[in-house]
Scaffold this motif. Structure first.
Motif, PDB file in Angstrom:
ATOM      1  N   PHE A 211       0.795  -1.341   0.084  1.00  0.00           N
ATOM      2  CA  PHE A 211       0.051   0.089   0.138  1.00  0.00           C
ATOM      3  C   PHE A 211       0.822   1.312   0.098  1.00  0.00           C
ATOM      4  CE2 PHE A 211      -3.474   2.514   0.673  1.00  0.00           C
ATOM      5  CZ  PHE A 211      -3.006   3.502   1.569  1.00  0.00           C
ATOM      6  N   GLY A 212       1.926   1.249   0.790  1.00  0.00           N
ATOM      7  CA  GLY A 212       2.834   2.440   0.667  1.00  0.00           C
ATOM      8  C   GLY A 212       3.340   2.435  -0.446  1.00  0.00           C
ATOM      9  N   GLU A 259       3.726  -7.594  -4.339  1.00  0.00           N
ATOM     10  CA  GLU A 259       2.457  -8.532  -4.544  1.00  0.00           C
ATOM     11  C   GLU A 259       3.075 -10.050  -4.630  1.00  0.00           C
ATOM     12  OE1 GLU A 259       1.038  -7.694  -8.408  1.00  0.00           O
ATOM     13  OE2 GLU A 259      -0.919  -8.327  -7.764  1.00  0.00           O
ATOM     14  N   GLU A 260       4.150 -10.170  -5.302  1.00  0.00           N
ATOM     15  CA  GLU A 260       4.558 -11.695  -5.272  1.00  0.00           C
ATOM     16  C   GLU A 260       5.028 -12.025  -3.902  1.00  0.00           C
ATOM     17  OE1 GLU A 260       4.593 -12.533  -9.141  1.00  0.00           O
ATOM     18  OE2 GLU A 260       5.866 -14.017  -7.806  1.00  0.00           O
ATOM     19  N   PHE A 261       5.553 -11.172  -2.984  1.00  0.00           N
ATOM     20  CA  PHE A 261       5.943 -11.561  -1.742  1.00  0.00           C
ATOM     21  C   PHE A 261       4.986 -11.855  -0.730  1.00  0.00           C
ATOM     22  CE2 PHE A 261       9.905 -11.363  -3.177  1.00  0.00           C
ATOM     23  CZ  PHE A 261      10.798 -10.171  -2.756  1.00  0.00           C
ATOM     24  N   SER A 262       3.689 -11.209  -1.056  1.00  0.00           N
ATOM     25  CA  SER A 262       2.492 -11.458  -0.461  1.00  0.00           C
ATOM     26  C   SER A 262       1.898 -12.621  -0.683  1.00  0.00           C
ATOM     27  CB  SER A 262       1.438 -10.265  -0.816  1.00  0.00           C
ATOM     28  OG  SER A 262       1.674  -9.029  -0.425  1.00  0.00           O
ATOM     29  N   GLY A 447      -4.162   0.386  -7.339  1.00  0.00           N
ATOM     30  CA  GLY A 447      -5.147  -0.200  -6.168  1.00  0.00           C
ATOM     31  C   GLY A 447      -6.211  -1.052  -6.588  1.00  0.00           C
ATOM     32  N   PHE A 448      -6.676  -0.533  -7.856  1.00  0.00           N
ATOM     33  CA  PHE A 448      -7.783  -1.380  -8.476  1.00  0.00           C
ATOM     34  C   PHE A 448      -7.387  -2.639  -8.549  1.00  0.00           C
ATOM     35  CE2 PHE A 448     -11.974  -0.290  -9.472  1.00  0.00           C
ATOM     36  CZ  PHE A 448     -12.326  -1.049 -10.506  1.00  0.00           C
ATOM     37  N   LEU A 449      -6.102  -2.772  -9.201  1.00  0.00           N
ATOM     38  CA  LEU A 449      -5.544  -4.082  -9.713  1.00  0.00           C
ATOM     39  C   LEU A 449      -5.422  -5.046  -8.543  1.00  0.00           C
ATOM     40  CD1 LEU A 449      -2.704  -3.225 -12.467  1.00  0.00           C
ATOM     41  CD2 LEU A 449      -4.875  -4.403 -12.876  1.00  0.00           C
ATOM     42  N   LEU A 450      -5.459  -4.778  -7.505  1.00  0.00           N
ATOM     43  CA  LEU A 450      -5.271  -5.758  -6.384  1.00  0.00           C
ATOM     44  C   LEU A 450      -6.167  -6.893  -6.451  1.00  0.00           C
ATOM     45  CD1 LEU A 450      -4.212  -3.288  -3.385  1.00  0.00           C
ATOM     46  CD2 LEU A 450      -2.554  -4.840  -4.877  1.00  0.00           C
ATOM     47  N   MET A 460     -10.646  -1.037   1.759  1.00  0.00           N
ATOM     48  CA  MET A 460     -10.058   0.105   2.698  1.00  0.00           C
ATOM     49  C   MET A 460      -8.978   0.704   1.899  1.00  0.00           C
ATOM     50  SD  MET A 460      -9.148  -0.434   6.415  1.00  0.00           S
ATOM     51  CE  MET A 460      -7.504  -1.151   6.299  1.00  0.00           C
ATOM     52  N   PHE A 461      -8.287   0.023   1.374  1.00  0.00           N
ATOM     53  CA  PHE A 461      -7.205   0.543   0.575  1.00  0.00           C
ATOM     54  C   PHE A 461      -7.435   1.642  -0.611  1.00  0.00           C
ATOM     55  CE2 PHE A 461      -4.355  -1.834   2.885  1.00  0.00           C
ATOM     56  CZ  PHE A 461      -3.822  -2.737   2.451  1.00  0.00           C
ATOM     57  N   LEU A 462      -8.598   1.140  -1.190  1.00  0.00           N
ATOM     58  CA  LEU A 462      -9.084   2.058  -2.287  1.00  0.00           C
ATOM     59  C   LEU A 462      -9.593   3.503  -1.482  1.00  0.00           C
ATOM     60  CD1 LEU A 462     -10.696  -0.237  -4.846  1.00  0.00           C
ATOM     61  CD2 LEU A 462      -8.675   1.081  -5.138  1.00  0.00           C
TER      62      LEU A 462
END
Lengths: 784, 216
Positions: A211-212, A259-262, A447-450, A460-462
Motif C-alpha cells: 500500500f505504501g 505483490e509476489e511476496f504477499s 490499487g484497483f488491480l489488487l 479500505m485501501f481504495l
C-alpha cells in the motif's frame, strides 16, 4: 424500454404495419433520448394500406413490412458510449473556460473530479449500474499513453539532462523512502490499535508496504494538470515533473515485488537482491526499448518525403508500440514512452514537413487533453461507484504520513544533493517540490488491480487512496497557486528566445568545454561535447534526410525564428507594422558601417537608387521569375483568382501585403528618385502577371528608396518552409548545396543554379530591399 | 573560502586564495595542471595551449586562448595582450568560472554577473575599443559556425546582422534612418543578456578534478 415499445404496438391499430421495427434487442436500458425519438416518430406513421389488411385473421405469421426506420442500439453501443464520454469531457472543458473567474481559482482537475462525482451520482440515481470506467486495462492502455507521449515528446531535454542526477535521486530514493516510511509506520500504527476490534489487526507488513508503494508515487498526470496552470520556473517544473515520470520504474518494481511476496508470505535477502536487479532491468530495459523504437521512427521518417500525409502516424504508432512492448515484458512503459519521444524528436523534426510537425503537436495536445479530462472525470465516477470501507484511523494516518514522508524526504535529499549541485536548491524550492508531490489516478488504478483474495482489505485501501488523491488534488492543487504568489517563487520567463541568447548559449557551451579541456577535467561539458560531435558525425547522417543532416543548430534555430516572425507578420495583418519582436524603427542601415558613396552622388537625406541599378534589378527580377516558372511542378487544388499555382492563402497574404508595402514605398520614392517614377506595376510585374506567375507579387521587384534587409525565410531544403512546393521540389534537390541568403544583400541566386534559388517566401524585416545584381561583389551592402 | 589552513610549502597560496576566491585544494590542483601544460616552466605561452589535443576541435579555440592573454581579464586595469602569463594570471582568468556561493546578497550576485559578462564581452571585443562592432560580432558567429563550411559563412552574416539588429532595437528603441549604431557597449550587452542567468551557467566544477591521471 421494451415496455415502452410494446405500448406502441398496443396503441397502433395496424400492428403488423408499424413502421417501427420490433427488432428491439436491448441488453441494457438505453437513455431516455431514444424514447423521445420513438415518441416523435409514432404520430408520423401513415394509416395502414388496405391491401394487406385482408389477410387471414387467425394467421400469426404474416408478411413483415420492410422496416424503413429501425432502432438498433446494441449495434453501436460501445463506441456510442465512449463518444458520449469524450463529448462530455470536452464540453466540460469548454464550459470551464467560459466561466473566467472559476478557472482562475480552482484548478481544472478539481472541477473535473467534481463533474465526475456528479455524473456518477446521476447514474447511480437513475438506478443503473455505473460502468467500470476506470478499468485498469482501459486506463493503462488507452488513457495514460497519450499524456505520457505528449510529455515525453515535448520534454525540454536540456534542463532535464542538466538536472538528471537530482531528478533520479528524488525519483528513486525519494519514492523508496516514501514507500517504506508510509508502509512501515502504517503497520506500526495498525498494530498498536487499542482494544478497538477493527480489522486493522489483520493487516500484515507486506500488504502495508505494498500500500505504501502504491500511494507514495507522485503522479505525472496530476502534476501536469496543476503545474501547467501556475507557470512556475523551469527548474522546479522539470524537477517535480521529471520525478513523477521516472518514479514509474520504482513503482512498477515495488508493486510487483510486494505483490509476489504477499503471495509467498516471506522475504529473504536473495529476494531483496533480485529486487534491486529487477529495478535496474525494468528501468534500463524500458529506456532501451523506447530508444530502439525512437531510432526506428527517426529512420523511417527519413524516407517520408513523398508521403507527407502519414508522417504523424509513424510518430504515434512507433511510440505506442514502444509502450506496449515495454508493458509486455513488465518493463516500465512510461520510461519507454519518454525515451522514445525524446530520442526521435530531433531527427523526426528535421525530416518532416512543417505541416506534419503542426499535426503531431496538435494531435498530441488534443489526445492528452482529452485523456486527462477523462481520467479526472472517471476518478469522480469511480469514487461514487466503488464499495468503500471507511476507516477513520487508517485514512487519516495515511494522509498525514504521506505529507510528513514527503516533506522529510525532500528536505533530507536536498541536503545531500546540494553538496553536488552548482545551483543550489533553496528552501523555497524545497517547499514547492514537497508541496507539488501530488497523487493521482495511477495510484488508484494500481490499487484497483489488487486481487481481492490476497488483500481482503482492498476496499479500505481504495478508500484511503482516493482520499489521498482528493486531498492532494483539491487542497494542494488549489492552494499551490496562491502559495507560489505569496512566496514569490520565480515564474517561468515568458520572454521569447532571441537570436542573441541562442548565439551565446552555443558560445558558452564551447567556451566551457574549452576551459574544461584546458583544466584537463573531463567534466559535464566535455562529455556533452563528445556526444554532440558523435551525434553530428554519425547519427545525424543516418537518420536525417538530405541536406538538413549537416545543418548546425544555430542555423536551424535561426530558420525557426524567421518562420515564426513571418507567421506573426501575416497574422498581425499589417504590412507596415513591424514584427512584435522589434518595436523599434531601427533598420539595417542604422547598423551597417558607413561606406564611401557609390558613383552616383547622394543629394538627399534618404539614400537613392542610382539609375543603373534599376536596370540591373529588372534583369535580376526577370531571371528570377523565369526560374520560378521552371520550378513550378506541383498541382494545387486551391486555385485563387489570379494565380492558378498559388499555394495557399498564407502565401497570398504575405505577397499581397508586401505589394501594399511596395506601393507605399514607391509612392515615397517617387519624390526622391531622379528616374521617372515607376508605375505601381512595373513592366516586369505586368508581364509576370500576364503569364499568371505566382511570382507576380514577388517582392524582389521594384527599386526602393529605403534599402533594408530582406530575410529569406526558407531555403529549398528547409522543412520549415510553409510552401508546399518545397516539399515536392525537395526530392529533386537533394544534391544541391544548401545556400541560405538570409539577410545578405546578394541576389536570391546565382544564374548558374537553377532551382537552387530562393523560395518565394520573403519576409521584409524592415523595409524591402531590391537586392543588388548578380554580377556585383557580394559583400558590398546595398547602401550608398 | 577564507579558511586559513595553509598547505605545507605553499604559503603564497593564501595570497592567491584571497585574490581569486579559490580554496587551497583547488589552487594546488590548478597549479599542477599549470605545470603540466607549461612543461614545468614558469610561464605559459600560446603554443602551450595549442598543444592541448582536445582543444583543437573547438570552434572558438583561438578566442579562448586569446582570453588568457588578454590583460583586461587580469583585474589589473590594464589593456592589451601579453605573450606569456604566469600562474597568478592563469588563476585569475580561471576564477571567472568559479560557481557562486549559495548565500549571496543581491549585490554580490550582481557583481558576479557583471564579472562573468565582462569576460564574455572582452572575448568578443577584440580590438579593445569598448564596443562590439558588427564586424566583430560577425566574426564571433562565423567562428561558431566555422565547422559547417560554406554554408556557415553565408548564414553567419545574416545571423549576425539579425542579432545586431535585435541589440540595437532593444537598446536604442527608436532611431532615425540616418543615425548610426556604433556597436554594442557593455551596458547594452548587460541589458541584452539580462535574462540569460549567466551566474548559474558559466561555471566549472573545479573541485572534482584529478588532473594528474590525464596526461594531456
Amino acid at each position: 424500454m421494451t415496455s415502452v415499445l410494446s405500448f406502441f404496438f398496443f396503441c397502433s391499430p395496424m400492428r403488423h404495419l408499424s413502421l417501427l421495427s420490433y427488432r428491439c434487442h436491448y441488453s441494457r436500458p438505453s437513455p431516455s433520448p431514444s424514447t423521445l425519438l420513438l415518441l416523435l416518430l409514432l404520430p408520423s406513421t401513415k394509416p395502414p394500406r388496405k391491401g394487406v389488411a385482408g389477410n387471414g385473421t387467425g394467421n400469426v405469421t404474416h408478411k413483415k413490412a420492410f422496416p424503413v426506420l429501425s432502432l438498433d442500439y446494441h449495434h453501436i453501443q460501445t463506441p456510442f458510449e465512449i463518444s458520449l464520454w469524450v463529448l462530455l469531457a470536452s464540453l466540460m472543458k469548454l464550459g470551464f473556460h467560459l466561466i473566467p473567474r472559476l478557472s482562475g481559482i480552482v484548478p481544472e482537475s478539481c472541477l473535473l473530479i467534481v463533474v465526475g462525482l456528479m455524473v456518477g451520482g446521476l447514474i447511480k440515481l437513475a438506478g443503473e449500474e455505473v460502468p467500470p470506467v476506470l478499468d485498469s486495462q482501459f486506463f493503462f492502455l488507452c488513457l495514460l499513453p497519450p499524456i505520457i507521449l505528449d510529455a515525453g515528446y515535448f520534454l525540454p531535454i536540456r534542463p532535464f539532462m542538466e538536472n538528471l542526477g537530482t531528478i533520479l535521486i528524488f525519483a528513486v530514493i525519494g519514492t523508496l523512502w516514501n514507500a517504506f516510511f508510509i508502509g512501515g509506520l502504517l503497520y506500526a500504527v495498525c498494530q498498536i490499535q487499542p482494544a478497538n476490534p477493527s480489522n486493522l489487526h489483520q493487516l500484515e507488513l507486506l500488504p502495508c508496504l505494498l500500500f505504501g508503494s502504491i500511494v507514495s508515487a507522485v503522479d505525472p498526470v496530476a502534476v501536469l494538470a496543476v503545474f501547467e496552470e501556475i507557470h512556475i520556473n523551469e527548474l522546479l517544473h522539470i524537477l517535480v515533473f521529471g520525478e513523477s515520470l521516472l518514479n514509474d520504474a520504482v513503482t512498477v518494481v515495488l508493486y510487483h515485488l510486494f505483490e509476489e511476496f504477499s503471495e509467498v508470505g516471506t522475504v529473504t535477502v536473495l529476494d531483496c537482491v533480485l529486487g534491486i536487479i529487477s529495478f535496474l532491468v525494468v528501468a534500463c530495459g524500458g529506456v532501451l526499448v523506447g530508444a530502439i523504437y525512437g531510432i526506428l521512427a527517426a529512420f523511417t521518417s527519413r524516407f517520408t518525403s513523398h508521403t507527407r500525409v502519414i508522417e504523424p502516424l509513424f510518430v504515434f504508432v512507433y511510440s505506442y508500440m514502444a509502450y506496449l512492448s515495454a508493458e509486455m515484458f513488465h518493463l516500465s512503459g512510461i520510461m519507454a514512452l519518454i525515451a522514445c519521444g525524446a530520442v526521435m524528436r530531433p531527427y523526426v523534426e528535421a525530416n518532416i514537413s512543417h505541416k506534419s510537425h503542426t499535426t503531431i503537436k496538435y494531435f498530441l495536445k488534443m489526445w492528452s487533453s482529452v485523456s486527462e479530462t477523462l481520467i479526472f472525470i472517471f476518478l469522480g465516477v469511480a469514487t461514487v461507484d466503488g464499495k468503500h470501507d471507511w476507516n477513520w484511523t487508517f485514512v487519516t494516518v495515511t494522509v498525514i504520513l504521506c505529507l510528513v514522508a514527503r516533506v522529510i524526504g525532500v528536505v533530507g535529499l536536498t541536503y545531500m544533493i546540494n553538496k553536488f549541485r552548482i545551483v543550489k536548491l533553496t528552501t523555497k524550492d524545497q517547499f514547492i517540490i514537497a508541496y507539488g508531490g501530488l497523487r493521482g489516478a495511477i495510484a488508484f488504478s494500481l490499487g484497483f488491480l489488487l486481487k481481492k483474495e490476497l488483500f481482503p482489505l482492498r476496499e479500505m485501501f481504495l478508500t484511503a487512496i482516493i482520499t489521498v488523491i482528493f486531498f492532494t488534488v483539491f487542497v494542494q492543487g488549489m492552494t499551490i497557486k496562491p502559495l507560489v504568489e505569496l512566496l514569490a517563487v520565480k515564474k517561468k520567463q515568458e520572454a521569447k528566445r532571441s537570436i542573441n541568447e541562442e548565439i551565446h548559449t552555443q558560445f558558452l557551451d564551447h567556451l566551457l568545454t574549452g576551459i574544461e579541456d584546458i583544466c584537463g577535467h573531463y567534466g559535464h561539458h566535455h562529455w556533452k561535447d563528445k556526444l554532440n560531435r558523435f551525434n553530428k558525425k554519425y547519427v545525424k547522417k543516418c537518420l536525417i534526410a538530405g541536406e538538413r543532416s549537416k545543418e548546425p543548430q544555430l542555423i536551424a534555430f535561426y530558420h525557426k525564428l524567421e518562420m515564426k516572425q513571418a507567421i506573426e507578420l501575416v497574422e498581425s495583418g499589417g504590412g507596415v507594422k513591424m514584427p512584435s519582436a522589434m518595436p523599434s524603427t531601427v533598420s539595417m542601415q542604422n547598423i551597417q558601417p558607413k561606406k564611401p558613396p557609390l558613383a552616383k552622388p547622394v543629394e538627399r537625406a534618404l539614400p537613392q537608387l542610382p539609375k543603373g541599378r534599376e536596370e540591373e534589378i529588372r534583369k535580376i527580377l526577370r531571371s528570377n521569375l523565369q526560374r520560378t516558372r521552371q520550378r513550378l511542378r506541383s498541382y494545387n487544388r486551391h486555385t485563387l483568382v489570379a494565380d492558378p499555382y498559388e499555394d495557399g492563402l498564407g502565401d497570398l497574404l504575405i505577397k499581397k501585403q508586401k505589394m501594399i508595402e511596395l506601393e507605399k514605398k514607391i509612392k515615397d520614392m517617387n519624390n526622391y528618385l531622379t528616374v521617372p517614377a515607376a508605375p505601381p506595376d512595373s513592366p516586369t510585374m505586368c508581364r509576370a502577371r500576364l503569364a499568371s506567375d505566382p511570382q507576380a507579387y514577388h517582392t524582389k521587384s521594384v527599386s526602393d528608396s529605403v534599402p533594408a534587409i530582406q530575410v529569406d525565410l526558407a531555403s529549398p531544403q528547409s522543412p520549415d518552409s510553409v510552401n508546399m512546393m518545397d516539399e515536392f521540389r525537395r526530392a529533386g534537390q537533394q544534391q544541391q548545396q544548401q545556400e541560405d541568403q538570409g539577410l545578405t544583400m546578394r541576389p536570391p541566386s546565382r544564374p548558374g543554379e537553377a532551382g537552387g534559388a530562393r523560395d518565394p517566401q520573403k519576409l521584409t524585416r524592415c523595409l524591402s530591399d531590391p537586392g543588388p545584381s548578380a554580377d556585383e561583389e557580394e559583400d558590398e551592402p546595398f547602401l550608398p | 573560502m577564507g579558511a586559513l589552513q595553509s598547505l605545507p610549502g605553499h604559503p603564497e597560496y593564501a595570497d592567491l586564495a584571497e585574490k581569486t576566491g579559490f580554496s587551497f585544494e583547488q589552487i594546488s590542483i590548478l597549479h599542477k595542471r599549470f605545470k603540466q601544460l607549461s612543461h614545468n616552466e614558469q610561464t605559459l605561452r600560446r603554443d602551450h595551449f595549442n598543444e592541448i589535443p582536445d582543444l583543437s576541435c573547438n570552434p572558438i579555440r583561438s578566442q579562448i586562448i586569446e582570453a588568457f592573454f588578454d590583460q583586461r581579464n587580469f583585474h589589473q586595469n590594464s589593456e592589451g595582450k601579453v605573450q606569456e602569463i604566469g600562474f597568478e594570471e592563469f588563476l585569475v582568468v580561471m576564477s571567472h568560472f568559479r560557481p557562486p556561493s549559495l548565500h549571496m546578497t543581491d549585490d554580490q550576485r550582481e557583481s558576479v554577473r557583471k564579472e562573468k559578462l565582462r569576460f564574455l564581452f572582452n572575448m568578443h571585443d577584440t580590438d579593445n575599443d569598448g564596443t562590439i562592432t558588427l564586424e566583430e560580432y560577425r566574426h564571433v558567429v562565423e567562428e561558431l559556425l566555422s565547422h559547417s563550411g560554406a554554408l556557415g559563412k553565408d548564414t553567419a552574416k545574416s545571423i549576425a546582422d539579425a542579432a545586431m539588429l535585435e541589440v540595437a532595437s532593444i537598446s536604442m528603441g527608436h532611431m532615425e534612418p540616418d543615425e548610426f549604431y556604433e556597436g554594442i557597449t557593455f551596458e547594452h550587452f548587460l541589458k541584452l543578456l539580462s535574462t540569460f542567468e549567466i551566474e548559474s551557467r558559466m561555471n566549472i566544477r573545479f573541485l572534482n578534478m584529478d588532473t594528474t591521471t590525464l596526461c594531456k
